[in-house]
Design a protein around this motif. Sequence first.
Motif, short mmCIF file in Angstrom:
data_model
loop_
_atom_site.label_atom_id
_atom_site.label_comp_id
_atom_site.label_asym_id
_atom_site.label_seq_id
_atom_site.Cartn_x
_atom_site.Cartn_y
_atom_site.Cartn_z
N LEU A 34 4.03 -48.64 -58.44
CA LEU A 34 2.59 -48.93 -57.74
C LEU A 34 2.28 -47.35 -57.06
N ILE A 35 3.43 -46.90 -56.47
CA ILE A 35 2.93 -45.51 -55.70
C ILE A 35 2.05 -44.58 -56.79
N THR A 36 2.98 -44.25 -58.01
CA THR A 36 2.31 -43.40 -59.12
C THR A 36 1.27 -44.02 -59.51
N LEU A 37 1.03 -45.21 -59.83
CA LEU A 37 -0.45 -45.75 -60.41
C LEU A 37 -1.55 -45.46 -59.14
N SER A 38 -1.07 -45.64 -58.13
CA SER A 38 -2.13 -45.36 -56.85
C SER A 38 -2.45 -44.03 -56.83
N MET A 39 -1.62 -43.32 -56.76
CA MET A 39 -1.74 -41.70 -56.62
C MET A 39 -2.62 -41.23 -57.64
N TYR B 31 14.78 -43.98 -56.41
CA TYR B 31 13.87 -42.78 -55.93
C TYR B 31 14.25 -41.58 -56.84
N ASN B 32 15.73 -41.00 -57.02
CA ASN B 32 15.93 -40.24 -57.72
C ASN B 32 15.59 -40.31 -59.36
N HIS B 33 15.78 -41.48 -59.84
CA HIS B 33 15.50 -41.68 -61.15
C HIS B 33 13.98 -41.74 -61.57
N ASP B 34 13.28 -42.52 -60.66
CA ASP B 34 11.85 -42.68 -60.86
C ASP B 34 10.95 -41.29 -60.38
N ILE B 35 11.42 -40.46 -59.66
CA ILE B 35 10.41 -39.40 -59.30
C ILE B 35 10.36 -38.53 -60.47
N LYS B 36 11.44 -38.46 -61.27
CA LYS B 36 11.39 -37.38 -62.56
C LYS B 36 10.35 -38.03 -63.65
N LEU B 37 9.91 -39.43 -63.32
CA LEU B 37 8.96 -39.80 -64.35
C LEU B 37 7.37 -39.62 -63.96
N MET B 38 7.17 -39.07 -62.70
CA MET B 38 6.02 -38.97 -61.82
C MET B 38 5.47 -37.54 -62.34
N PRO B 39 4.12 -37.56 -62.44
CA PRO B 39 3.54 -36.19 -62.69
C PRO B 39 3.92 -35.18 -61.68
N ILE B 40 3.78 -33.87 -62.22
CA ILE B 40 4.55 -32.78 -61.25
C ILE B 40 3.94 -32.67 -59.64
N TRP B 41 2.43 -33.06 -59.78
CA TRP B 41 1.73 -32.82 -58.55
C TRP B 41 2.08 -34.06 -57.77
N ILE B 42 2.26 -35.19 -58.10
CA ILE B 42 2.83 -36.56 -57.45
C ILE B 42 4.15 -36.22 -56.90
N LEU C 168 6.99 -47.55 -68.26
CA LEU C 168 7.65 -48.51 -68.87
C LEU C 168 9.11 -48.48 -68.07
N SER C 169 9.42 -47.22 -67.93
CA SER C 169 10.98 -46.81 -67.64
C SER C 169 11.37 -46.80 -66.01
#
Length: 202
Positions: free
Chosen positions: A151-156, A184-195, A142-143
Motif C-alpha cells: 500500500l505504501i509503495t502504490l500510494s507514494m 521490510y527488508n524483503h519488500d523495500i528491494k522491490l520498490m522504486p529507488i526514490w521510494i 505481486l512479490s
Amino acid sequence: MMKEKVKVNIENRIKKKGRGLLYVNSDFADLGSPDAVRQALQRIQKDGMIIRIFRGIYSYPKIDTKLGLGIISPSMWDIAKAMARRDNAKIIPTASFALNQLGLSTQVPANAVFYTSGSSRRVKIGSGRGIMFIHTSDNKMLSFKSYLMLLITLSMREIGEEYLNEKHLDIIRGFLSHVTKTDYNHDIKLMPIWIQQKLYSI
C-alpha cells in the motif's frame, strides 16, 4: 461419524477465531478431505452459523447490537482477498484504494478493482455490488510480503516524488512501525529507488 467430526472441528475453529473473518474450503484442509470440508461448510451454513458470500467463500459475520444494524457485510477488499486465497492467486489494489486505506486520501473508489495474477473477470456480489479483477504480470508488485508495504509503495508512486510532503511521510512512518523487519527488508528491494531512499530517511 467422521463427517460429523469434521463439521464440529470446523465450527470450533471458526468460533475460536471470532467473528468478522472470511473462510474458503482450503482453510480447513487439515481437518478433512476436500469433499468432507465442502459438505461440512454447507451444513454449517444451513444451520445459520455462517453465511455464503460467494461460491466457496463463507463469512462468520460481525453483528451490530448497539445500533441494531444486524449483520455487518464484509468489505470488498476482504472478499477479494478470500477469492484470491480460494483461487491460489495474488491480488494488488489500485493506487486510489491504497491512498484511501492509508488515510492519504478521503476519496472512496467508486468501483472495487484489483489487479490479479489470475484471470481477468468481473464478479457480482449480492445486489448492485461487484469486483473487477484485471490480470497483471507485474511480478514486483505481486512479490510483496507485507500488505502495508505494498500500500505504501502504490500510494507514494501515485502521489509522486515531487508532491510527497512531510504530512504524507508522517502518516507513512506510522504504518511502517507495524511492518516486521523481515518483511521490510524483503519488500523495500522491490520498490522504486526514490521510494527506497525516502523510506531510509524516515
